[in-house]
Design a protein around this motif. Structure first.
Motif, PDB file in Angstrom:
ATOM      1  N   ARG A  92     -15.258  -4.989  -2.745  1.00 48.61           N
ATOM      2  CA  ARG A  92     -13.819  -5.208  -2.459  1.00 48.61           C
ATOM      3  C   ARG A  92     -13.315  -6.436  -3.105  1.00 48.61           C
ATOM      4  O   ARG A  92     -13.830  -7.409  -3.348  1.00 48.61           O
ATOM      5  CB  ARG A  92     -13.579  -5.288  -0.958  1.00 48.61           C
ATOM      6  CG  ARG A  92     -13.805  -3.973  -0.309  1.00 48.61           C
ATOM      7  CD  ARG A  92     -13.434  -4.058   1.141  1.00 48.61           C
ATOM      8  NE  ARG A  92     -13.709  -2.744   1.741  1.00 48.61           N
ATOM      9  CZ  ARG A  92     -13.194  -2.319   2.832  1.00 48.61           C
ATOM     10  NH1 ARG A  92     -12.389  -3.063   3.498  1.00 48.61           N
ATOM     11  NH2 ARG A  92     -13.472  -1.147   3.307  1.00 48.61           N
ATOM     12  N   MET A 132      -0.736   3.096   0.406  1.00 45.31           N
ATOM     13  CA  MET A 132      -0.323   2.445  -0.840  1.00 45.31           C
ATOM     14  C   MET A 132      -1.518   1.805  -1.538  1.00 45.31           C
ATOM     15  O   MET A 132      -1.508   1.630  -2.745  1.00 45.31           O
ATOM     16  CB  MET A 132       0.744   1.382  -0.559  1.00 45.31           C
ATOM     17  CG  MET A 132       2.038   2.025  -0.115  1.00 45.31           C
ATOM     18  SD  MET A 132       3.453   0.942   0.249  1.00 45.31           S
ATOM     19  CE  MET A 132       2.919  -0.691   0.145  1.00 45.31           C
ATOM     20  N   GLN A 133      -2.584   1.454  -0.804  1.00 43.40           N
ATOM     21  CA  GLN A 133      -3.738   0.783  -1.390  1.00 43.40           C
ATOM     22  C   GLN A 133      -4.891   1.726  -1.702  1.00 43.40           C
ATOM     23  O   GLN A 133      -5.944   1.278  -2.114  1.00 43.40           O
ATOM     24  CB  GLN A 133      -4.234  -0.314  -0.442  1.00 43.40           C
ATOM     25  CG  GLN A 133      -3.249  -1.429  -0.260  1.00 43.40           C
ATOM     26  CD  GLN A 133      -3.720  -2.448   0.771  1.00 43.40           C
ATOM     27  OE1 GLN A 133      -4.716  -2.240   1.441  1.00 43.40           O
ATOM     28  NE2 GLN A 133      -2.989  -3.540   0.878  1.00 43.40           N
ATOM     29  N   ARG A 150       0.477   1.086   4.669  1.00 43.97           N
ATOM     30  CA  ARG A 150      -0.184   0.122   3.793  1.00 43.97           C
ATOM     31  C   ARG A 150      -1.473   0.717   3.213  1.00 43.97           C
ATOM     32  O   ARG A 150      -1.757   0.569   2.028  1.00 43.97           O
ATOM     33  CB  ARG A 150      -0.510  -1.160   4.548  1.00 43.97           C
ATOM     34  CG  ARG A 150      -1.095  -2.229   3.636  1.00 43.97           C
ATOM     35  CD  ARG A 150      -1.346  -3.551   4.344  1.00 43.97           C
ATOM     36  NE  ARG A 150      -0.136  -4.033   4.988  1.00 43.97           N
ATOM     37  CZ  ARG A 150      -0.111  -4.529   6.224  1.00 43.97           C
ATOM     38  NH1 ARG A 150      -1.208  -4.625   6.925  1.00 43.97           N
ATOM     39  NH2 ARG A 150       1.026  -4.954   6.731  1.00 43.97           N
ATOM     40  N   ALA A 151      -2.229   1.425   4.027  1.00 42.62           N
ATOM     41  CA  ALA A 151      -3.467   2.041   3.551  1.00 42.62           C
ATOM     42  C   ALA A 151      -3.182   3.109   2.509  1.00 42.62           C
ATOM     43  O   ALA A 151      -3.917   3.256   1.534  1.00 42.62           O
ATOM     44  CB  ALA A 151      -4.247   2.630   4.720  1.00 42.62           C
TER      45      ALA A 151
END
Length: 143
Positions: free
Chosen positions: A143, A118-119, A115-116
């Motif tokens: 953020r 991809m972000q 997930r990290a």
């Protein structure tokens, strides 16, 4: 005393298959059949039963009987044997649960890493080099 995995020769019944009659179990463990019956009455062993009520012991039962014999021959009383075996069972259960939790933790870590990745922002700030005597300001994006 408890082995994590018992090795059973190819073609042999599974470790929990109740296949040995009491006379064979007694011979294989070096114990008298009456001793096996006594251990059953005390709750140290629970052999399988046939439709007619005859006892049938598994390979795992034989291993447990050998453990009991080893402990009693070392001078440990029956209640001590019972407690040791309870603690071994608890330890085995805790080890299994620990393995489950470690596998779950590993899966969560892999998911978080994916997930990290991809972000991650597409435009990264350039690497700043610092010379002696100069200040560096670090900006954080909201953020």
């Amino acid at each position: 005393m408890n082995s994590p995995q018992m090795s059973v020769p190819f073609g042999s019944p599974p470790p929990d298959a109740a296949v040995y009659v009491i006379s064979v179990a007694a011979e294989l463990t070096g114990l008298h059949p009456q001793t096996l019956r006594a251990y059953e009455r005390m709750g140290l062993i629970a052999p399988g039963r046939t439709g007619g009520g005859g006892r049938r012991y598994s390979h795992r039962d034989l291993e447990r009987l050998r453990e009991i014999a080893d402990l009693t021959s070392a001078g440990i009383g029956i209640e001590g044997v019972r407690r040791i075996m309870e603690l071994e069972n608890q330890l085995d259960a805790l080890r299994a649960r620990n393995e489950e939790l470690l596998a779950e933790l590993d899966a969560v870590r892999r998911g978080m890493t994916a997930r990290a990745a991809m972000q991650a922002p597409a435009n990264k700030l350039p690497v700043l080099h610092q010379s002696v005597g100069q200040s560096v300001v670090v900006w954080r994006r909201p953020r």
